[in-house]
Design a protein around this motif. Structure first.
Motif, PDB file in Angstrom:
ATOM      1  N   UNK A 151       0.823  -1.201   0.000  1.00  0.00           N
ATOM      2  CA  UNK A 151       0.000   0.000   0.000  1.00  0.00           C
ATOM      3  C   UNK A 151       0.862   1.258   0.000  1.00  0.00           C
ATOM      4  N   UNK A 152       1.979   1.212   0.734  1.00  0.00           N
ATOM      5  CA  UNK A 152       2.899   2.351   0.788  1.00  0.00           C
ATOM      6  C   UNK A 152       3.484   2.625  -0.593  1.00  0.00           C
ATOM      7  N   UNK A 153       3.933   1.576  -1.279  1.00  0.00           N
ATOM      8  CA  UNK A 153       4.507   1.768  -2.614  1.00  0.00           C
ATOM      9  C   UNK A 153       3.465   2.314  -3.592  1.00  0.00           C
ATOM     10  N   UNK A 154       2.235   1.859  -3.452  1.00  0.00           N
ATOM     11  CA  UNK A 154       1.161   2.339  -4.330  1.00  0.00           C
ATOM     12  C   UNK A 154       0.900   3.824  -4.103  1.00  0.00           C
ATOM     13  N   UNK A 155       0.840   4.223  -2.830  1.00  0.00           N
ATOM     14  CA  UNK A 155       0.539   5.617  -2.508  1.00  0.00           C
ATOM     15  C   UNK A 155       1.681   6.574  -2.862  1.00  0.00           C
ATOM     16  N   UNK A 156       2.911   6.065  -2.875  1.00  0.00           N
ATOM     17  CA  UNK A 156       4.053   6.926  -3.205  1.00  0.00           C
ATOM     18  C   UNK A 156       4.351   6.914  -4.705  1.00  0.00           C
TER      19      UNK A 156
END
Length: 606
Positions: A151-156
Protein backbone atom coordinates in the motif's frame (compact mmCIF):
# COMPACT_ATOMS: atom_id res chain seq x y z
CA UNK A 1 -12.15 3.04 45.92
CA UNK A 2 -9.89 0.36 47.48
CA UNK A 3 -11.75 -2.45 45.75
CA UNK A 4 -10.63 -1.32 42.30
CA UNK A 5 -7.73 -3.29 40.84
CA UNK A 6 -5.32 -2.47 38.03
CA UNK A 7 -7.46 -4.37 35.48
CA UNK A 8 -10.49 -2.25 36.39
CA UNK A 9 -8.54 0.95 35.79
CA UNK A 10 -7.33 -0.45 32.47
CA UNK A 11 -10.98 -0.93 31.47
CA UNK A 12 -11.76 2.68 32.47
CA UNK A 13 -8.91 3.95 30.30
CA UNK A 14 -10.16 1.85 27.36
CA UNK A 15 -13.65 3.31 27.84
CA UNK A 16 -12.22 6.81 27.62
CA UNK A 17 -10.71 5.92 24.24
CA UNK A 18 -13.91 4.33 22.89
CA UNK A 19 -16.05 7.27 24.03
CA UNK A 20 -13.42 9.86 22.96
CA UNK A 21 -13.73 11.48 26.41
CA UNK A 22 -10.43 12.97 27.56
CA UNK A 23 -11.90 14.26 30.84
CA UNK A 24 -12.92 10.75 31.86
CA UNK A 25 -9.50 9.46 30.83
CA UNK A 26 -7.66 12.08 32.89
CA UNK A 27 -9.91 11.33 35.87
CA UNK A 28 -9.09 7.64 35.55
CA UNK A 29 -5.38 8.50 35.35
CA UNK A 30 -5.65 10.62 38.51
CA UNK A 31 -7.27 7.73 40.38
CA UNK A 32 -4.54 5.38 39.14
CA UNK A 33 -1.87 7.67 40.57
CA UNK A 34 -3.83 8.06 43.82
CA UNK A 35 -4.68 4.40 44.45
CA UNK A 36 -2.14 2.14 42.74
CA UNK A 37 1.36 1.72 44.12
CA UNK A 38 4.46 2.69 42.20
CA UNK A 39 5.86 1.35 40.01
CA UNK A 40 2.63 0.83 38.08
CA UNK A 41 2.10 -2.41 36.18
CA UNK A 42 3.57 -2.14 32.65
CA UNK A 43 0.21 -2.78 30.98
CA UNK A 44 -1.24 0.31 32.76
CA UNK A 45 1.50 2.46 31.23
CA UNK A 46 0.69 0.94 27.83
CA UNK A 47 -3.02 1.73 28.25
CA UNK A 48 -2.29 5.32 29.30
CA UNK A 49 0.06 5.97 26.36
CA UNK A 50 -2.51 4.46 24.02
CA UNK A 51 -5.30 6.62 25.48
CA UNK A 52 -3.47 9.94 25.30
CA UNK A 53 -2.13 9.18 21.85
CA UNK A 54 -5.51 8.11 20.42
CA UNK A 55 -7.23 11.16 21.98
CA UNK A 56 -4.69 13.37 20.17
CA UNK A 57 -2.95 14.55 23.33
CA UNK A 58 0.64 13.89 22.15
CA UNK A 59 2.43 15.80 24.91
CA UNK A 60 0.68 13.80 27.63
CA UNK A 61 1.33 10.54 25.74
CA UNK A 62 5.06 11.29 25.46
CA UNK A 63 5.25 12.32 29.11
CA UNK A 64 3.73 9.02 30.25
CA UNK A 65 6.07 7.15 27.91
CA UNK A 66 9.09 8.96 29.38
CA UNK A 67 7.96 7.93 32.88
CA UNK A 68 7.52 4.27 31.88
CA UNK A 69 10.37 2.31 33.50
CA UNK A 70 10.32 -0.68 31.11
CA UNK A 71 9.20 0.51 27.71
CA UNK A 72 8.26 -2.33 25.38
CA UNK A 73 7.29 -2.59 21.73
CA UNK A 74 3.65 -2.40 22.85
CA UNK A 75 4.25 0.98 24.53
CA UNK A 76 5.98 2.46 21.48
CA UNK A 77 3.47 0.99 19.04
CA UNK A 78 0.61 2.58 21.02
CA UNK A 79 2.28 5.99 20.64
CA UNK A 80 3.02 5.47 16.92
CA UNK A 81 -0.47 4.13 16.13
CA UNK A 82 -2.17 7.06 17.88
CA UNK A 83 -0.01 9.54 15.96
CA UNK A 84 -0.95 7.92 12.64
CA UNK A 85 -4.64 7.79 13.59
CA UNK A 86 -4.63 11.55 14.20
CA UNK A 87 -2.70 12.43 11.04
CA UNK A 88 0.60 13.16 12.83
CA UNK A 89 2.65 11.18 10.33
CA UNK A 90 5.99 12.95 10.82
CA UNK A 91 5.69 12.44 14.58
CA UNK A 92 4.91 8.77 14.00
CA UNK A 93 8.15 8.24 12.05
CA UNK A 94 10.06 10.29 14.64
CA UNK A 95 8.73 8.01 17.41
CA UNK A 96 9.64 4.96 15.31
CA UNK A 97 13.23 6.22 15.11
CA UNK A 98 13.31 6.83 18.86
CA UNK A 99 12.02 3.32 19.45
CA UNK A 100 14.91 1.93 17.40
CA UNK A 101 17.34 4.05 19.43
CA UNK A 102 15.76 2.51 22.52
CA UNK A 103 16.86 -0.88 21.09
CA UNK A 104 13.25 -2.02 20.71
CA UNK A 105 12.48 -4.23 17.71
CA UNK A 106 9.25 -3.34 15.83
CA UNK A 107 6.62 -6.06 15.50
CA UNK A 108 3.86 -6.90 13.03
CA UNK A 109 1.68 -4.10 14.49
CA UNK A 110 4.40 -1.42 14.43
CA UNK A 111 5.40 -1.86 10.79
CA UNK A 112 1.91 -1.31 9.29
CA UNK A 113 1.60 1.98 11.23
CA UNK A 114 5.02 3.16 10.05
CA UNK A 115 4.29 2.15 6.43
CA UNK A 116 1.00 4.06 6.57
CA UNK A 117 2.80 7.16 7.86
CA UNK A 118 5.41 7.10 5.07
CA UNK A 119 2.72 6.41 2.45
CA UNK A 120 0.59 9.30 3.69
CA UNK A 121 3.63 11.60 3.57
CA UNK A 122 4.37 10.36 0.03
CA UNK A 123 7.88 9.56 1.24
CA UNK A 124 9.26 6.62 -0.76
CA UNK A 125 12.73 6.97 0.81
CA UNK A 126 11.39 6.37 4.34
CA UNK A 127 9.15 3.61 2.99
CA UNK A 128 12.05 1.79 1.35
CA UNK A 129 14.08 1.98 4.58
CA UNK A 130 11.15 0.51 6.49
CA UNK A 131 10.83 -2.23 3.88
CA UNK A 132 14.51 -3.12 4.30
CA UNK A 133 14.10 -3.21 8.08
CA UNK A 134 11.02 -5.44 7.78
CA UNK A 135 12.94 -7.86 5.54
CA UNK A 136 15.88 -7.89 7.99
CA UNK A 137 13.51 -8.53 10.92
CA UNK A 138 11.74 -11.34 9.04
CA UNK A 139 8.40 -9.54 9.29
CA UNK A 140 7.77 -8.87 5.61
CA UNK A 141 6.15 -12.26 5.10
CA UNK A 142 3.42 -11.35 7.59
CA UNK A 143 0.11 -10.72 5.81
CA UNK A 144 -0.50 -7.28 7.35
CA UNK A 145 3.10 -6.07 7.09
CA UNK A 146 3.38 -7.13 3.44
CA UNK A 147 0.03 -5.57 2.57
CA UNK A 148 1.05 -2.31 4.28
CA UNK A 149 4.34 -2.22 2.35
CA UNK A 150 2.45 -2.76 -0.90
CA UNK A 151 0.00 0.00 0.00
CA UNK A 152 2.90 2.35 0.79
CA UNK A 153 4.51 1.77 -2.61
CA UNK A 154 1.16 2.34 -4.33
CA UNK A 155 0.54 5.62 -2.51
CA UNK A 156 4.05 6.93 -3.21
CA UNK A 157 3.65 6.29 -6.94
CA UNK A 158 6.19 3.46 -7.18
CA UNK A 159 3.94 1.20 -9.25
CA UNK A 160 6.74 -1.16 -10.36
CA UNK A 161 7.83 -1.78 -6.76
CA UNK A 162 4.18 -2.18 -5.70
CA UNK A 163 3.55 -4.83 -8.36
CA UNK A 164 6.81 -6.59 -7.48
CA UNK A 165 5.85 -6.54 -3.81
CA UNK A 166 2.44 -7.98 -4.68
CA UNK A 167 3.93 -10.75 -6.84
CA UNK A 168 6.44 -11.75 -4.13
CA UNK A 169 3.81 -12.14 -1.42
CA UNK A 170 3.86 -15.79 -0.25
CA UNK A 171 0.16 -15.64 0.60
CA UNK A 172 -2.18 -13.43 -1.37
CA UNK A 173 -5.42 -13.34 0.55
CA UNK A 174 -8.53 -11.42 -0.41
CA UNK A 175 -7.42 -8.38 1.63
CA UNK A 176 -4.28 -8.06 -0.51
CA UNK A 177 -6.21 -8.53 -3.74
CA UNK A 178 -8.70 -5.86 -2.69
CA UNK A 179 -5.83 -3.50 -1.81
CA UNK A 180 -4.27 -4.07 -5.23
CA UNK A 181 -7.57 -3.44 -7.04
CA UNK A 182 -8.39 -0.32 -5.01
CA UNK A 183 -4.94 1.23 -5.44
CA UNK A 184 -4.95 0.54 -9.17
CA UNK A 185 -8.24 2.42 -9.49
CA UNK A 186 -7.04 5.33 -7.32
CA UNK A 187 -3.90 5.69 -9.44
CA UNK A 188 -5.88 5.67 -12.69
CA UNK A 189 -4.56 2.25 -13.80
CA UNK A 190 -8.00 0.93 -14.66
CA UNK A 191 -6.83 -1.70 -17.15
CA UNK A 192 -4.46 -3.11 -14.51
CA UNK A 193 -7.39 -3.41 -12.11
CA UNK A 194 -9.49 -5.24 -14.71
CA UNK A 195 -6.63 -7.61 -15.52
CA UNK A 196 -5.97 -8.23 -11.82
CA UNK A 197 -9.61 -9.18 -11.23
CA UNK A 198 -9.46 -11.78 -14.01
CA UNK A 199 -6.23 -13.14 -12.49
CA UNK A 200 -7.94 -13.12 -9.08
CA UNK A 201 -10.73 -15.33 -10.45
CA UNK A 202 -8.31 -17.66 -12.24
CA UNK A 203 -6.61 -18.34 -8.90
CA UNK A 204 -9.95 -19.49 -7.54
CA UNK A 205 -10.72 -16.61 -5.18
CA UNK A 206 -14.30 -15.64 -4.41
CA UNK A 207 -14.92 -11.87 -4.37
CA UNK A 208 -16.56 -10.04 -1.48
CA UNK A 209 -18.44 -6.75 -1.52
CA UNK A 210 -15.19 -4.71 -1.48
CA UNK A 211 -13.88 -6.62 -4.49
CA UNK A 212 -17.09 -6.05 -6.43
CA UNK A 213 -17.10 -2.33 -5.64
CA UNK A 214 -13.45 -1.90 -6.66
CA UNK A 215 -14.00 -3.71 -9.95
CA UNK A 216 -17.18 -1.75 -10.69
CA UNK A 217 -15.27 1.47 -10.02
CA UNK A 218 -12.59 0.38 -12.49
CA UNK A 219 -15.23 -0.41 -15.14
CA UNK A 220 -16.92 2.94 -14.54
CA UNK A 221 -13.68 4.93 -14.81
CA UNK A 222 -12.66 2.99 -17.94
CA UNK A 223 -16.21 3.37 -19.39
CA UNK A 224 -16.23 -0.39 -19.98
CA UNK A 225 -19.98 -1.03 -20.06
CA UNK A 226 -19.70 -4.55 -21.46
CA UNK A 227 -17.38 -5.83 -18.72
CA UNK A 228 -19.38 -4.08 -16.00
CA UNK A 229 -22.57 -5.74 -17.20
CA UNK A 230 -20.83 -9.11 -17.07
CA UNK A 231 -19.84 -8.40 -13.49
CA UNK A 232 -23.46 -7.41 -12.72
CA UNK A 233 -24.49 -10.87 -13.90
CA UNK A 234 -21.83 -12.41 -11.69
CA UNK A 235 -23.13 -10.33 -8.76
CA UNK A 236 -26.60 -11.80 -9.27
CA UNK A 237 -25.15 -15.29 -9.60
CA UNK A 238 -23.12 -14.88 -6.40
CA UNK A 239 -26.11 -13.59 -4.38
CA UNK A 240 -24.61 -10.15 -3.69
CA UNK A 241 -27.46 -8.18 -5.27
CA UNK A 242 -28.96 -7.59 -1.79
CA UNK A 243 -25.69 -6.08 -0.52
CA UNK A 244 -26.29 -2.32 -0.31
CA UNK A 245 -22.64 -1.36 -0.91
CA UNK A 246 -22.56 -3.45 -4.11
CA UNK A 247 -25.89 -1.96 -5.23
CA UNK A 248 -24.45 1.52 -4.64
CA UNK A 249 -21.45 0.58 -6.77
CA UNK A 250 -23.79 -0.58 -9.55
CA UNK A 251 -25.75 2.70 -9.41
CA UNK A 252 -22.51 4.64 -9.73
CA UNK A 253 -21.21 2.39 -12.54
CA UNK A 254 -24.33 2.64 -14.69
CA UNK A 255 -24.55 6.38 -14.07
CA UNK A 256 -20.97 6.98 -15.25
CA UNK A 257 -21.58 4.76 -18.30
CA UNK A 258 -24.66 6.87 -19.20
CA UNK A 259 -27.17 4.12 -18.46
CA UNK A 260 -29.10 6.08 -15.86
CA UNK A 261 -32.22 3.98 -16.45
CA UNK A 262 -30.34 0.95 -15.10
CA UNK A 263 -29.24 3.04 -12.11
CA UNK A 264 -32.90 3.81 -11.37
CA UNK A 265 -33.81 0.10 -11.52
CA UNK A 266 -30.99 -0.82 -9.12
CA UNK A 267 -31.95 2.00 -6.75
CA UNK A 268 -35.63 1.03 -6.71
CA UNK A 269 -34.65 -2.55 -5.82
CA UNK A 270 -32.81 -1.55 -2.62
CA UNK A 271 -35.09 -2.29 0.33
CA UNK A 272 -33.35 0.16 2.70
CA UNK A 273 -31.29 2.74 0.75
CA UNK A 274 -28.46 4.30 2.72
CA UNK A 275 -27.31 7.91 2.47
CA UNK A 276 -24.67 6.70 -0.02
CA UNK A 277 -27.44 5.16 -2.15
CA UNK A 278 -29.29 8.47 -2.34
CA UNK A 279 -26.07 10.36 -3.08
CA UNK A 280 -25.17 7.93 -5.89
CA UNK A 281 -28.61 8.29 -7.47
CA UNK A 282 -28.51 12.10 -7.33
CA UNK A 283 -25.01 12.11 -8.84
CA UNK A 284 -26.05 9.69 -11.62
CA UNK A 285 -28.89 11.97 -12.71
CA UNK A 286 -26.58 15.02 -12.67
CA UNK A 287 -23.92 13.20 -14.73
CA UNK A 288 -26.53 12.34 -17.36
CA UNK A 289 -28.13 15.77 -17.68
CA UNK A 290 -31.26 14.81 -15.71
CA UNK A 291 -31.00 17.74 -13.33
CA UNK A 292 -34.72 17.97 -12.60
CA UNK A 293 -34.86 14.30 -11.57
CA UNK A 294 -31.78 14.84 -9.41
CA UNK A 295 -33.59 17.59 -7.52
CA UNK A 296 -36.68 15.39 -7.10
CA UNK A 297 -34.56 12.54 -5.67
CA UNK A 298 -32.95 15.04 -3.29
CA UNK A 299 -36.40 16.12 -2.09
CA UNK A 300 -37.39 12.47 -1.59
CA UNK A 301 -34.23 11.92 0.44
CA UNK A 302 -35.17 14.86 2.66
CA UNK A 303 -38.64 13.41 3.25
CA UNK A 304 -37.03 10.08 4.18
CA UNK A 305 -34.97 11.88 6.82
CA UNK A 306 -31.62 11.28 5.10
CA UNK A 307 -28.77 13.40 6.43
CA UNK A 308 -27.49 16.04 4.00
CA UNK A 309 -24.04 14.68 3.16
CA UNK A 310 -21.52 17.10 1.67
CA UNK A 311 -21.35 15.09 -1.55
CA UNK A 312 -25.14 15.06 -1.95
CA UNK A 313 -25.37 18.82 -1.39
CA UNK A 314 -22.61 19.53 -3.93
CA UNK A 315 -24.29 17.21 -6.46
CA UNK A 316 -27.72 18.83 -6.14
CA UNK A 317 -26.10 22.27 -6.40
CA UNK A 318 -24.62 21.13 -9.72
CA UNK A 319 -28.15 20.14 -10.78
CA UNK A 320 -29.41 23.63 -9.86
CA UNK A 321 -26.58 25.12 -11.92
CA UNK A 322 -27.60 23.01 -14.93
CA UNK A 323 -31.23 24.12 -14.57
CA UNK A 324 -30.28 27.75 -13.88
CA UNK A 325 -32.54 27.28 -10.85
CA UNK A 326 -31.37 30.17 -8.72
CA UNK A 327 -34.15 30.02 -6.13
CA UNK A 328 -33.85 26.25 -5.68
CA UNK A 329 -30.09 26.67 -5.39
CA UNK A 330 -30.54 29.29 -2.70
CA UNK A 331 -32.79 26.87 -0.82
CA UNK A 332 -30.09 24.18 -0.99
CA UNK A 333 -27.54 26.78 0.15
CA UNK A 334 -29.71 27.48 3.20
CA UNK A 335 -29.85 23.76 3.96
CA UNK A 336 -26.06 23.51 3.69
CA UNK A 337 -25.69 26.37 6.18
CA UNK A 338 -28.14 24.67 8.53
CA UNK A 339 -26.21 21.41 8.24
CA UNK A 340 -22.87 23.28 8.73
CA UNK A 341 -21.72 21.97 5.34
CA UNK A 342 -21.03 25.29 3.60
CA UNK A 343 -17.46 25.23 4.96
CA UNK A 344 -16.72 22.03 3.03
CA UNK A 345 -14.46 22.83 0.09
CA UNK A 346 -16.56 20.80 -2.39
CA UNK A 347 -19.83 22.38 -1.26
CA UNK A 348 -18.23 25.83 -1.37
CA UNK A 349 -16.95 25.26 -4.92
CA UNK A 350 -20.39 23.96 -6.00
CA UNK A 351 -22.02 27.09 -4.55
CA UNK A 352 -19.65 29.35 -6.49
CA UNK A 353 -20.35 27.36 -9.67
CA UNK A 354 -24.12 27.40 -9.14
CA UNK A 355 -24.38 31.14 -8.50
CA UNK A 356 -22.06 31.88 -11.42
CA UNK A 357 -24.07 29.79 -13.88
CA UNK A 358 -27.35 31.20 -12.57
CA UNK A 359 -26.15 34.74 -13.32
CA UNK A 360 -25.85 35.91 -9.71
CA UNK A 361 -22.20 36.87 -9.86
CA UNK A 362 -22.35 38.87 -6.61
CA UNK A 363 -23.50 35.78 -4.69
CA UNK A 364 -20.80 33.74 -6.40
CA UNK A 365 -18.16 36.24 -5.27
CA UNK A 366 -19.55 36.22 -1.73
CA UNK A 367 -19.52 32.40 -1.57
CA UNK A 368 -15.96 32.39 -2.97
CA UNK A 369 -14.69 34.99 -0.49
CA UNK A 370 -16.29 33.18 2.46
CA UNK A 371 -14.62 29.83 1.71
CA UNK A 372 -12.21 29.02 4.57
CA UNK A 373 -9.86 27.36 2.10
CA UNK A 374 -9.77 27.25 -1.69
CA UNK A 375 -8.42 24.65 -4.09
CA UNK A 376 -7.99 24.74 -7.86
CA UNK A 377 -11.62 23.70 -8.42
CA UNK A 378 -12.79 26.72 -6.37
CA UNK A 379 -10.70 29.11 -8.45
CA UNK A 380 -11.87 27.51 -11.70
CA UNK A 381 -15.51 27.82 -10.58
CA UNK A 382 -15.14 31.55 -9.92
CA UNK A 383 -13.27 32.19 -13.18
CA UNK A 384 -15.96 30.13 -14.96
CA UNK A 385 -18.63 32.33 -13.36
CA UNK A 386 -16.99 35.44 -14.79
CA UNK A 387 -16.69 33.68 -18.16
CA UNK A 388 -20.40 32.88 -18.09
CA UNK A 389 -21.11 36.59 -17.71
CA UNK A 390 -18.56 37.59 -20.37
CA UNK A 391 -16.44 39.43 -17.79
CA UNK A 392 -13.01 38.88 -19.30
CA UNK A 393 -11.44 41.64 -17.21
CA UNK A 394 -12.53 40.02 -13.94
CA UNK A 395 -11.69 36.49 -15.15
CA UNK A 396 -8.17 37.49 -16.18
CA UNK A 397 -7.64 39.52 -12.98
CA UNK A 398 -8.64 36.50 -10.88
CA UNK A 399 -6.46 34.23 -13.02
CA UNK A 400 -3.46 36.49 -12.35
CA UNK A 401 -4.27 36.64 -8.63
CA UNK A 402 -4.44 32.85 -8.54
CA UNK A 403 -1.16 32.26 -10.37
CA UNK A 404 0.98 35.28 -9.41
CA UNK A 405 -0.40 36.32 -6.03
CA UNK A 406 0.29 34.91 -2.59
CA UNK A 407 -1.90 31.90 -3.38
CA UNK A 408 0.50 30.39 -5.92
CA UNK A 409 -2.03 27.92 -7.38
CA UNK A 410 -0.93 26.34 -10.67
CA UNK A 411 -3.63 26.46 -13.37
CA UNK A 412 -4.79 23.33 -15.18
CA UNK A 413 -6.50 22.44 -18.45
CA UNK A 414 -9.94 23.58 -17.23
CA UNK A 415 -8.61 26.93 -15.99
CA UNK A 416 -7.54 27.96 -19.46
CA UNK A 417 -10.84 26.85 -20.97
CA UNK A 418 -12.63 29.19 -18.55
CA UNK A 419 -10.31 32.16 -19.14
CA UNK A 420 -10.32 31.78 -22.94
CA UNK A 421 -14.11 31.41 -22.91
CA UNK A 422 -14.36 34.70 -21.01
CA UNK A 423 -12.10 36.44 -23.52
CA UNK A 424 -14.19 35.01 -26.37
CA UNK A 425 -17.48 36.31 -24.97
CA UNK A 426 -16.00 39.70 -24.18
CA UNK A 427 -14.23 40.09 -27.53
CA UNK A 428 -10.82 40.50 -25.86
CA UNK A 429 -8.79 39.02 -28.73
CA UNK A 430 -5.32 40.31 -27.82
CA UNK A 431 -5.65 39.28 -24.20
CA UNK A 432 -7.03 35.88 -25.20
CA UNK A 433 -4.21 35.17 -27.66
CA UNK A 434 -1.62 36.20 -25.07
CA UNK A 435 -3.10 33.75 -22.54
CA UNK A 436 -3.33 31.01 -25.18
CA UNK A 437 0.34 31.46 -26.08
CA UNK A 438 1.32 31.29 -22.40
CA UNK A 439 -0.21 27.84 -21.95
CA UNK A 440 2.63 25.88 -23.46
CA UNK A 441 5.49 28.32 -22.89
CA UNK A 442 4.89 29.44 -19.30
CA UNK A 443 2.74 26.71 -17.76
CA UNK A 444 3.71 23.61 -19.75
CA UNK A 445 0.11 22.73 -20.62
CA UNK A 446 -0.52 21.42 -24.11
CA UNK A 447 -3.61 23.10 -25.64
CA UNK A 448 -6.50 20.75 -26.36
CA UNK A 449 -9.52 20.81 -28.65
CA UNK A 450 -11.51 22.96 -26.19
CA UNK A 451 -8.80 25.64 -26.10
CA UNK A 452 -8.54 25.78 -29.89
CA UNK A 453 -12.35 25.98 -30.10
CA UNK A 454 -12.32 28.97 -27.73
CA UNK A 455 -9.73 30.76 -29.87
CA UNK A 456 -11.67 30.10 -33.09
CA UNK A 457 -14.86 31.31 -31.43
CA UNK A 458 -13.03 34.39 -30.12
CA UNK A 459 -11.63 35.28 -33.55
CA UNK A 460 -14.98 34.57 -35.19
CA UNK A 461 -16.90 36.83 -32.80
CA UNK A 462 -14.36 39.59 -33.45
CA UNK A 463 -15.13 39.36 -37.20
CA UNK A 464 -11.70 38.12 -38.30
CA UNK A 465 -13.21 34.99 -39.85
CA UNK A 466 -10.38 34.39 -42.35
CA UNK A 467 -7.84 34.53 -39.51
CA UNK A 468 -9.93 31.97 -37.60
CA UNK A 469 -9.86 29.66 -40.63
CA UNK A 470 -6.09 30.04 -41.00
CA UNK A 471 -5.73 29.27 -37.28
CA UNK A 472 -7.65 26.01 -37.80
CA UNK A 473 -5.46 25.04 -40.76
CA UNK A 474 -2.28 25.50 -38.67
CA UNK A 475 -3.52 23.49 -35.70
CA UNK A 476 -1.35 20.49 -34.69
CA UNK A 477 -4.48 18.43 -33.88
CA UNK A 478 -7.42 17.40 -36.04
CA UNK A 479 -10.24 19.97 -35.88
CA UNK A 480 -13.29 18.85 -33.93
CA UNK A 481 -17.01 19.47 -34.40
CA UNK A 482 -16.99 22.41 -31.97
CA UNK A 483 -14.24 24.17 -33.97
CA UNK A 484 -16.02 23.93 -37.33
CA UNK A 485 -19.35 24.86 -35.72
CA UNK A 486 -17.80 28.01 -34.21
CA UNK A 487 -16.42 28.94 -37.62
CA UNK A 488 -19.77 28.26 -39.34
CA UNK A 489 -21.57 30.46 -36.81
CA UNK A 490 -19.09 33.28 -37.41
CA UNK A 491 -19.49 32.92 -41.18
CA UNK A 492 -23.27 33.29 -40.84
CA UNK A 493 -22.94 36.32 -38.58
CA UNK A 494 -20.48 38.16 -40.82
CA UNK A 495 -21.81 37.03 -44.20
CA UNK A 496 -19.07 34.64 -45.36
CA UNK A 497 -21.07 31.96 -47.17
CA UNK A 498 -18.16 30.47 -49.16
CA UNK A 499 -16.03 29.87 -46.09
CA UNK A 500 -19.17 28.77 -44.26
CA UNK A 501 -19.68 26.07 -46.88
CA UNK A 502 -16.16 24.77 -46.16
CA UNK A 503 -16.91 24.65 -42.44
CA UNK A 504 -20.27 22.93 -43.08
CA UNK A 505 -18.72 20.27 -45.32
CA UNK A 506 -16.28 19.37 -42.57
CA UNK A 507 -19.11 19.33 -40.03
CA UNK A 508 -21.21 16.99 -42.19
CA UNK A 509 -18.24 14.65 -42.46
CA UNK A 510 -17.67 14.56 -38.70
CA UNK A 511 -21.31 14.63 -37.56
CA UNK A 512 -23.64 13.98 -40.50
CA UNK A 513 -26.83 13.46 -38.49
CA UNK A 514 -26.79 16.62 -36.36
CA UNK A 515 -29.67 18.76 -37.59
CA UNK A 516 -28.30 22.00 -36.10
CA UNK A 517 -25.38 22.01 -38.56
CA UNK A 518 -27.74 21.79 -41.55
CA UNK A 519 -30.06 24.42 -40.07
CA UNK A 520 -27.16 26.83 -39.54
CA UNK A 521 -25.93 26.36 -43.11
CA UNK A 522 -29.42 26.79 -44.60
CA UNK A 523 -30.01 29.97 -42.61
CA UNK A 524 -26.62 31.33 -43.56
CA UNK A 525 -27.47 30.96 -47.25
CA UNK A 526 -30.94 32.44 -46.65
CA UNK A 527 -29.47 35.44 -44.82
CA UNK A 528 -27.14 36.02 -47.79
CA UNK A 529 -30.11 35.84 -50.20
CA UNK A 530 -28.91 32.58 -51.76
CA UNK A 531 -32.30 30.92 -51.58
CA UNK A 532 -31.62 28.10 -54.02
CA UNK A 533 -28.72 26.79 -51.97
CA UNK A 534 -30.77 27.18 -48.78
CA UNK A 535 -33.58 25.16 -50.32
CA UNK A 536 -31.09 22.51 -51.46
CA UNK A 537 -29.81 22.06 -47.89
CA UNK A 538 -33.41 21.62 -46.68
CA UNK A 539 -34.06 19.06 -49.39
CA UNK A 540 -30.92 17.11 -48.48
CA UNK A 541 -32.09 17.00 -44.86
CA UNK A 542 -35.45 15.56 -45.87
CA UNK A 543 -33.89 13.05 -48.28
CA UNK A 544 -31.49 11.73 -45.63
CA UNK A 545 -34.23 11.75 -42.98
CA UNK A 546 -32.67 14.32 -40.67
CA UNK A 547 -35.31 16.01 -38.54
CA UNK A 548 -34.81 19.32 -36.84
CA UNK A 549 -34.84 19.07 -33.05
CA UNK A 550 -37.37 21.35 -31.41
CA UNK A 551 -35.90 24.24 -29.44
CA UNK A 552 -36.54 24.16 -25.71
CA UNK A 553 -36.35 26.74 -22.94
CA UNK A 554 -37.57 27.01 -19.37
CA UNK A 555 -38.10 29.52 -16.60
CA UNK A 556 -38.62 29.16 -12.87
CA UNK A 557 -41.58 31.06 -11.45
CA UNK A 558 -43.68 30.49 -8.35
CA UNK A 559 -41.58 27.50 -7.19
CA UNK A 560 -42.31 25.70 -10.48
CA UNK A 561 -40.29 25.12 -13.65
CA UNK A 562 -42.17 26.02 -16.85
CA UNK A 563 -40.83 24.33 -20.01
CA UNK A 564 -41.53 25.60 -23.54
CA UNK A 565 -40.77 24.20 -26.98
CA UNK A 566 -40.79 26.03 -30.31
CA UNK A 567 -44.38 26.49 -31.56
CA UNK A 568 -45.60 24.93 -28.30
CA UNK A 569 -49.19 25.84 -27.40
CA UNK A 570 -49.71 23.21 -24.71
CA UNK A 571 -48.96 25.43 -21.71
CA UNK A 572 -51.99 25.90 -19.49
CA UNK A 573 -51.62 29.69 -19.66
CA UNK A 574 -50.83 29.83 -23.38
CA UNK A 575 -53.62 32.33 -24.16
CA UNK A 576 -52.23 34.77 -21.58
CA UNK A 577 -48.69 34.29 -22.92
CA UNK A 578 -49.77 34.99 -26.51
CA UNK A 579 -51.73 38.07 -25.39
CA UNK A 580 -48.69 39.42 -23.58
CA UNK A 581 -46.46 38.80 -26.63
CA UNK A 582 -48.95 40.65 -28.86
CA UNK A 583 -48.99 43.55 -26.41
CA UNK A 584 -45.18 43.72 -26.33
CA UNK A 585 -45.03 43.70 -30.14
CA UNK A 586 -47.47 46.62 -30.30
CA UNK A 587 -45.53 48.61 -27.72
CA UNK A 588 -42.22 47.93 -29.47
CA UNK A 589 -43.66 49.01 -32.83
CA UNK A 590 -45.16 52.15 -31.28
CA UNK A 591 -41.74 52.99 -29.83
CA UNK A 592 -40.24 52.84 -33.35
CA UNK A 593 -38.43 49.53 -33.01
CA UNK A 594 -37.69 47.86 -36.36
CA UNK A 595 -36.54 44.22 -35.98
CA UNK A 596 -33.34 43.19 -37.74
CA UNK A 597 -34.24 39.81 -39.26
CA UNK A 598 -30.85 39.27 -40.83
CA UNK A 599 -29.66 36.98 -38.06
CA UNK A 600 -33.03 35.39 -37.26
CA UNK A 601 -33.33 31.67 -38.04
CA UNK A 602 -35.67 30.76 -40.90
CA UNK A 603 -38.15 27.98 -40.23
CA UNK A 604 -37.08 25.04 -42.36
CA UNK A 605 -40.63 23.74 -42.53
CA UNK A 606 -42.00 26.96 -44.10
Amino acid sequence: MPFLCANSFASFVESAVSTQCSRFGRAAHAQIIKILDNPLPSFIYNHLVNMYSKLDLPNSAQLVLSLTPNRSVVTWTALIAGSVQNGRFISALFHFSNMRRDSIQPNDFTFPCAFKASGSLRSPLAGKQLHALAVKAGQITDVFVGCSAFDMYSKTGLTYEARKMFDEMPERNIVRWNAYLSNSVLEGRYEDALTAFIEFRHEGWEPNSITFCSFLNACARASNLRLGRQLHGFVLQSGFEADVSVANGLIDFYGKCHQVGCSEIIFSGISKPTDVSWCSMVASFVQNGEEEKACLVFLRARKEGIEHMDFMVSSVLSACAGLSGLEVGRGVHALSVKACAEGDIFVGSALVDMYGKCGSIEDAERAFDEMPEKDLISWNAMIGGYAHQGRADMAVALFKEMTHGSHGVAPNYVTFVCVLSACSRDGSVNMGMEIFESMRGRYGIEPGAEHYACVVDMLGRAGVVEQAYQFIKKMPIRPTVSLWRALLGACKMFGKPELGKVAADNLFELDPLDSSNHVLLANMFAAAGRWEESTLVKKEMKDVGIKRSAGCSWITAGNAVHVFQAKDTSHERNSEIQAMLAKLRREMKAAGYIPDTKFALFDLEE
